[in-house]
Design an enzyme around this catalytic site. Structure first.
Site, PDB file in Angstrom:
ATOM      1  CG  ASN A 172      24.760   0.036 -16.391  1.00 38.22           C
ATOM      2  OD1 ASN A 172      24.959   1.166 -16.789  1.00 38.22           O
ATOM      3  ND2 ASN A 172      23.559  -0.417 -16.121  1.00 38.22           N
ATOM      4  CG  ASP A 173      27.545  -5.733 -16.443  1.00 39.22           C
ATOM      5  OD1 ASP A 173      28.156  -5.748 -15.369  1.00 39.22           O
ATOM      6  OD2 ASP A 173      26.360  -6.108 -16.545  1.00 39.22           O
ATOM      7  CD  GLU A 192      25.645  -7.263 -20.289  1.00 45.30           C
ATOM      8  OE1 GLU A 192      25.361  -6.289 -19.582  1.00 45.30           O
ATOM      9  OE2 GLU A 192      24.958  -8.292 -20.306  1.00 45.30           O
ATOM     10  CB  CYS A 204      19.694  -0.941 -22.805  1.00 39.48           C
ATOM     11  SG  CYS A 204      20.638  -2.464 -22.609  1.00 39.48           S
ATOM     12  NE  ARG A 212      19.093  -8.348 -18.701  1.00 41.69           N
ATOM     13  CZ  ARG A 212      19.725  -7.415 -17.982  1.00 41.69           C
ATOM     14  NH1 ARG A 212      20.684  -6.700 -18.542  1.00 41.69           N
ATOM     15  NH2 ARG A 212      19.418  -7.199 -16.740  1.00 41.69           N
ATOM     16  CG  HIS A 233      -2.131  -0.872   0.982  1.00 39.86           C
ATOM     17  ND1 HIS A 233      -2.724  -1.618   1.963  1.00 39.86           N
ATOM     18  CD2 HIS A 233      -2.840  -1.108  -0.144  1.00 39.86           C
ATOM     19  CE1 HIS A 233      -3.758  -2.272   1.455  1.00 39.86           C
ATOM     20  NE2 HIS A 233      -3.842  -1.983   0.181  1.00 39.86           N
ATOM     21  NE  ARG A 270      18.702  -3.779 -15.532  1.00 37.65           N
ATOM     22  CZ  ARG A 270      18.769  -2.468 -15.796  1.00 37.65           C
ATOM     23  NH1 ARG A 270      17.692  -1.732 -15.734  1.00 37.65           N
ATOM     24  NH2 ARG A 270      19.924  -1.913 -16.120  1.00 37.65           N
TER      25      ARG A 270
HETATM   26  C1  PEP Z   1      24.260  -2.987 -18.469  1.00 36.24           C
HETATM   27  O1  PEP Z   1      25.105  -3.770 -18.031  1.00 36.24           O
HETATM   28  O2  PEP Z   1      24.528  -1.871 -18.935  1.00 36.24           O
HETATM   29  C2  PEP Z   1      22.843  -3.350 -18.457  1.00 36.24           C
HETATM   30  C3  PEP Z   1      21.939  -2.609 -19.052  1.00 36.24           C
HETATM   31  O3  PEP Z   1      22.479  -4.463 -17.757  1.00 36.24           O
HETATM   32  P1  PEP Z   1      22.372  -4.537 -16.154  1.00 36.24           P
HETATM   33  O4  PEP Z   1      22.553  -3.140 -15.643  1.00 36.24           O
HETATM   34  O5  PEP Z   1      21.038  -5.103 -15.850  1.00 36.24           O
HETATM   35  O6  PEP Z   1      23.490  -5.453 -15.808  1.00 36.24           O
HETATM   36 MG    MG Z   2      24.621  -5.849 -17.590  1.00 35.90          MG
END
Ligand code: PEP
Ligand code: MG
Length: 545
Positions: A453-454, A432, A502, A334, A198, A298
């Site tokens: 990110n990775d 990645e 992404c 994914r 809630h 995700r």
């Molecule tokens: C990434 O690695 O940039 C990505 C989009 O995947 P996640 O952040 O879920 O590892």
């Molecule tokens: Mg990733």
């Protein structure tokens, strides 16, 4: 470190704690805890005969119910309805019967009796399999606490929090949330909690960013950012991270004209602005309308960190409902990307000394064929309802794509042989790792999506969650990172397939121009960042992008 050797507020100590999105938006402020001790004063601690305990408890329950009813009068219908459940629970004569049963068999203090009665109510709810029902436990805890506060003579009127507060704690009750001064509240960060609670519903309707199920309990006192769309809490953000998120907050106010129009470059080329989705219920109607599709869903959000994997039917419905939101626009879903920083107990992952370099992403999917097959079946069944595309995480070598394709072919035959409607959608991969970026020309997939990110973490050999001494290495516009992105775009062109990005850098308007210069024409951003990125693209002048 600063020259004196102390912490440097510009770069030191930034850490990102992952959780789940519960209410979208960005909140910047200071972590404040509301957990106050309730035990030990006044009527709660006194020993008494059973008759007197009943009297004290009945009085405290009645007063709590009356206070809730009074609070409801000042609320909008949705919030009032949430409190109705609590007032009805407290007014239920069955509650007094429960107290009668416990009286005399338990402790001879009111608080102990009350805790025992409520524990018996709450425990079965907390053990419910269904997350929705489990989330109701927070409401019961709320009532346990409110009555306990009355017994302890704790003041329960409107709670005072400083301006710019991010409320942190284990969980938060609806009545506590409703008693807070909205103007002082910038966000909510909970170690437990749920997106279906809630409180999460109230936070969404009041536009307060919220994250739940954080990987570590947030401690009060630190400056932080609640990334309610990405499901992260950034603690001790660096100046550059703050600037990125502040731009998002500013751009949240961009005009509808920009938000709902396609992003077009001066050359006339269109830039696809897609969104990253964790929990679809955290995406607002405006965000669904403003995006060109889902560039990354995700699917881990379906797999709770402690529960069993979701069955085929619930996955099928979740994927199908995303397609329904999009009404013909594409959705890239994914496959399960756990391992590394995202463990799921039900998958029985091995203990690894270096989990980011271990059995994660596609490696774990292929090592758990029963879990992977279930997900692929659900995806192929949902694919008949719209433009669904499958994306594989952490791919390094062709063999991983080939094995997945073979598995999909087998599963598709099984599905169609048994009379189920299904389709094998395009299968793309995340880029990645440096090996995937540099080897993209040799990877035969239906599309590429760069996970910056990775990619940054593995290229810079610096943990993506930051931490003392490495946060400053995570520079998304480092020339080598841009080169790897450019290589991937060139490889996609050569192969005639689409390339998007992404990772989080897609959501940062400060990086937009650099990404466009690398040749990208598809970005998948946090829903809250659509406006900021479209606005940035609308400001770009001249050629060269
Ligand atoms: C990434 O690695 O940039 C990505 C989009 O995947 P996640 O952040 O879920 O590892
Ligand atoms: Mg990733």
């Amino acid at each position: 470190m600063s020259e004196e050797g102390g912490p440097d507020p510009r770069t030191d100590g930034e850490r990102t704690v992952r959780g789940r999105p519960a209410a979208p938006g960005t909140g910047i402020g200071t972590l404040v805890s509301l957990d106050a001790p309730t035990v030990g004063i006044a009527a709660s601690a006194e020993t008494m005969p059973p008759e007197r305990i009943r009297e004290v408890l009945v009085g405290a329950i009645r007063d709590t119910g009356e206070a809730l009813a009074a609070l409801s009068l000042s609320l909008d219908p949705q919030a009032a309805e949430i409190l109705e459940f609590q007032t009805a629970f407290l007014a239920d004569p069955g509650l007094i019967e429960e107290i009668n049963t416990v009286l005399g068999t338990a402790d001879d203090r009111p608080l102990a009796v009350w805790s025992r009665v409520m524990e018996a109510q709450i425990r079965p709810v907390e053990e419910e399999e269904d997350e929705y029902f489990r989330a109701r436990a927070a409401d019961l805890r709320d009532m346990e606490r409110s009555v306990a506060d009355r017994l302890a003579a704790v003041r329960t009127e409107r709670r005072t929090i400083p301006h710019g507060s991010i409320l942190c704690g284990d969980d938060l009750s609806p009545s506590t949330f409703l008693s807070l001064d909205r103007d002082r509240l910038e966000g909510i960060a909970l170690a437990r909690g749920s997106a279906t609670s809630h409180v999460a519903m109230l936070a969404r309707s009041r536009g307060i960013p919220m994250v739940v199920a954080l990987a570590e309990p947030p401690a009060p006192g630190a400056r932080a950012i609640v990334d309610g769309s990405g499901g992260n809490l950034v603690i001790h953000p660096s100046i550059s991270t703050l600037a990125t998120f502040e731009r998002r907050v500013e751009a949240a106010g961009v005009s509808d004209e920009i938000l709902f129009a396609p992003a077009i470059l001066p050359s006339g080329e269109r830039v696809g602005i897609h969104i990253n989705v964790d929990d679809p219920s955290a995406v607002s109607e405006r965000e669904w309308r403003a995006c060109d599709g889902v560039g990354l869903m995700r699917s881990e959000f379906l797999f709770s960190s402690d529960g069993s994997p979701p069955d085929e039917e619930s996955q099928y419905s979740a994927y199908r409902s995303i397609l329904e939101h999009l009404d013909g626009r594409p959705a890239i879903i994914r496959t399960l990307d756990v391992g590394g920083d995202k463990p799921v107990a039900a998958l029985d992952q091995p203990a690894e000394s270096n989990p980011f370099l271990g059995l994660r992403g596609i490696r774990l999917c292929l090592a758990r064929p029963s879990v992977f097959s279930l997900q692929l079946r659900a995806l192929m069944r949902a694919a008949v309802h719209g433009d669904l595309r499958i994306m594989l995480p952490m791919v390094c070598v062709q063999e991983e794509i080939d094995r997945t394709r073979r598995l999909c072919d087998e599963l598709l035959t099984q599905l169609t042989d048994s009379g189920q409607k299904a389709r094998r959608p395009p299968i793309g991969i995340m880029i990645e790792t440096p090996v995937a970026a540099l080897g993209a020309r040799t990877l035969d997939a239906d599309f590429f999506s760069i996970g910056s990110n990775d990619l940054i973490q593995y290229t810079m050999a610096a943990s993506r969650d930051g931490g003392t001494g490495v946060a400053e290495l995570l520079d998304p516009t480092h020339p080598v990172i841009l080169r790897l992105i450019g290589e991937t775009v060139a490889a996609g062109r050569e192969r005639g397939i689409e390339v998007g990005l992404c990772g989080d850098m897609a959501s940062d308007p400060a990086a937009t121009e650099a990404l466009l210069r690398c040749g990208l024409r598809k970005l998948s951003v946090a829903p809250a960042a659509i406006g900021a990125v479209k606005h940035r693209i609308s400001q770009i002048e001249g050629e060269g992008t």
